[in-house]
Design an enzyme around this catalytic site. Structure first.
Site, PDB file in Angstrom:
ATOM      1  N   TYR A 101       0.853  -1.183   0.000  1.00  0.00           N
ATOM      2  CA  TYR A 101       0.000   0.000   0.000  1.00  0.00           C
ATOM      3  C   TYR A 101       0.885   1.227   0.000  1.00  0.00           C
ATOM      4  CZ  TYR A 101      -3.189   3.619   1.580  1.00  0.00           C
ATOM      5  OH  TYR A 101      -3.912   4.779   1.661  1.00  0.00           O
ATOM      6  N   GLU A 185      -3.356   7.384  -4.231  1.00  0.00           N
ATOM      7  CA  GLU A 185      -3.261   6.141  -3.471  1.00  0.00           C
ATOM      8  C   GLU A 185      -3.142   4.968  -4.430  1.00  0.00           C
ATOM      9  OE1 GLU A 185      -6.040   4.741   0.081  1.00  0.00           O
ATOM     10  OE2 GLU A 185      -6.806   4.056  -1.853  1.00  0.00           O
TER      11      GLU A 185
END
Ligand code: GDP
Ligand code: MN
Length: 376
Positions: A101, A185
């Site tokens: 992530y 993101e």
């Protein structure tokens, strides 16, 4: 404004971040063709501006073109958290070894950005962040310095990401800066069995203040969270849906924000708010009021206008016009003050609608609207 995954993917690709081959469509038949072009198998992904698509069944692997058509037809009919799926993206499946992530997000309070990264990426990232916060690295980024290789190395090390992530982190920062984003993101950023790093899913939130120089996305934001927000945007009104019971209309952001506070202080919660802006015409007031009244959660409405450029008689005319076109079923409290207030009040008195009452101060008006919402 949020971008769709396929738009984020496009930006990543333009900035040299590896992404799977993919195409977008609204047609199941075309999905079959796309899957064929991608080599047969394809991951079919709902294009909606909300997270958790995987868990909601909006991300499915299709083993061949016929399955891709079937899956696309099924996903195109879905509604994910209130977002109807109008398009799907078909992506070439990737052999995933590990999911990471990475993101950059504006930290308003600290006046800087925050890099958030984890070696435990994927659909459970929220879970990981809650139960094992030490597995999620948070590294402040000074916007004036940006993410250099040294900074990217610091972030990658803090999150125990592989060395190839350094290049991705630098490029992702370039996406944020060049596209005027408030958030970028990648989840998951995956390492394939061949050892390459690919961005498999992306979220980008653009800064609306930079729209004037990001014309490319101008027409793209048709997927509003709330249907009334879409109507408002189409009419050029600033409307925001909230989850209480008092509808609020005011002129100017400052007054509207204070009105929300005063209503909350009187024990009620705003259902929404609409800023009709300075210099609002009768037509804008009429449009705004019918919009607020069409929200089923609204139990009472508070109109709080301090006339400066906006003349209170025009606002009152707008309310009267709205009363003539929409049937008022909810009590309306109106507080008019400032420019032409007396004339405005007289117009409303003249209309003498049984559900409309006037107050001379904001505090009294808020108290009345809160009471009416509770007794409704
Ligand atoms: P989200 O649920 O909205 O975040 O959608 P994602 O695009 O992140 O997909 C959810 C999950 O599906 C990912 O975390 C992956 O585990 C899986 N996934 C997505 N694309 C692929 C792919 O190409 N190959 C494989 N094996 N899994 C994928
Ligand atoms: Mn994801």
């Amino acid at each position: 404004m949020d971008l769709y995954e396929h738009q984020a993917r496009e930006l990543f690709e333009e900035h040299g971040i590896l992404v799977p081959r993919a195409e977008v469509t609204d047609s199941p038949k075309e999905a079959r063709e796309i899957a064929r072009r991608l080599g047969g198998r394809a991951v079919v992904k709902a294009q909606v501006k909300t997270g958790g698509r995987g868990k909601a069944g909006g991300v499915k692997l299709a083993a061949d073109p016929a399955a891709a058509e079937l899956t696309a037809r099924q996903i195109l009919g879905m509604d994910i958290k209130g977002h109807p799926v109008r398009k799907v993206m078909l992506a070439q499946p990737v052999d995933i070894e590990t999911e990471f992530y990475v993101s950059y997000v504006l930290d308003r309070a600290a006046c800087r950005f925050l890099a958030i990264a984890s070696a435990q990426g994927g659909m459970e990232i929220e879970e990981v962040a809650a139960s094992r916060p030490e597995a999620v690295a948070r590294v402040p980024v000074d916007p004036a310095r940006g993410v250099t290789s040294a900074k990217a190395t610091e972030i990658a090390d803090a999150a125990a990401l592989p060395p190839q992530a350094v290049d991705v982190l630098v490029r992702l920062w370039q996406v944020l800066v060049r596209e005027d984003a408030l958030l970028v993101e990648v989840n998951p950023l995956v390492r394939t069995r061949q050892g390459r790093l690919l961005a498999l899913d992306g979220k980008v939130t653009l800064d609306d203040n930079a729209r004037f120089r990001q014309a490319r996305w101008g027409a793209a934001d048709t997927d509003h969270h709330d249907p009334l927000e879409a109507v408002a945007a189409a009419r050029g009104l600033n409307y925001v849906k909230l989850d209480g019971e008092v509808g609020i209309i005011g002129n100017g952001a400052g007054l509207v924000m204070s009105t929300l506070d005063v209503v909350a202080g009187r024990g009620a919660r705003p259902a929404n708010f609409l800023d009709i802006g300075g210099g609002a015409s009768a037509q804008i007031m009429a449009d705004g009021l019918s919009l607020i009244l069409s929200d089923p959660a609204v139990k009472s409405v508070l109109v709080n206008v301090f006339g400066g450029i906006t003349a209170c008689d025009a606002v009152a005319e707008g309310i009267v016009r709205a009363l003539d076109t929409v049937r008022l079923t909810k009590p309306l409290v109106v507080r008019l003050d400032g420019n032409n207030a007396a004339a405005g009040r007289a117009i409303l008195d003249g209309r003498a609608h049984p559900l409309v009452q006037q107050a001379t101060t904001m505090d009294v008006a808020a108290r009345q609207a809160a009471q009416l919402a509770h007794t409704a």
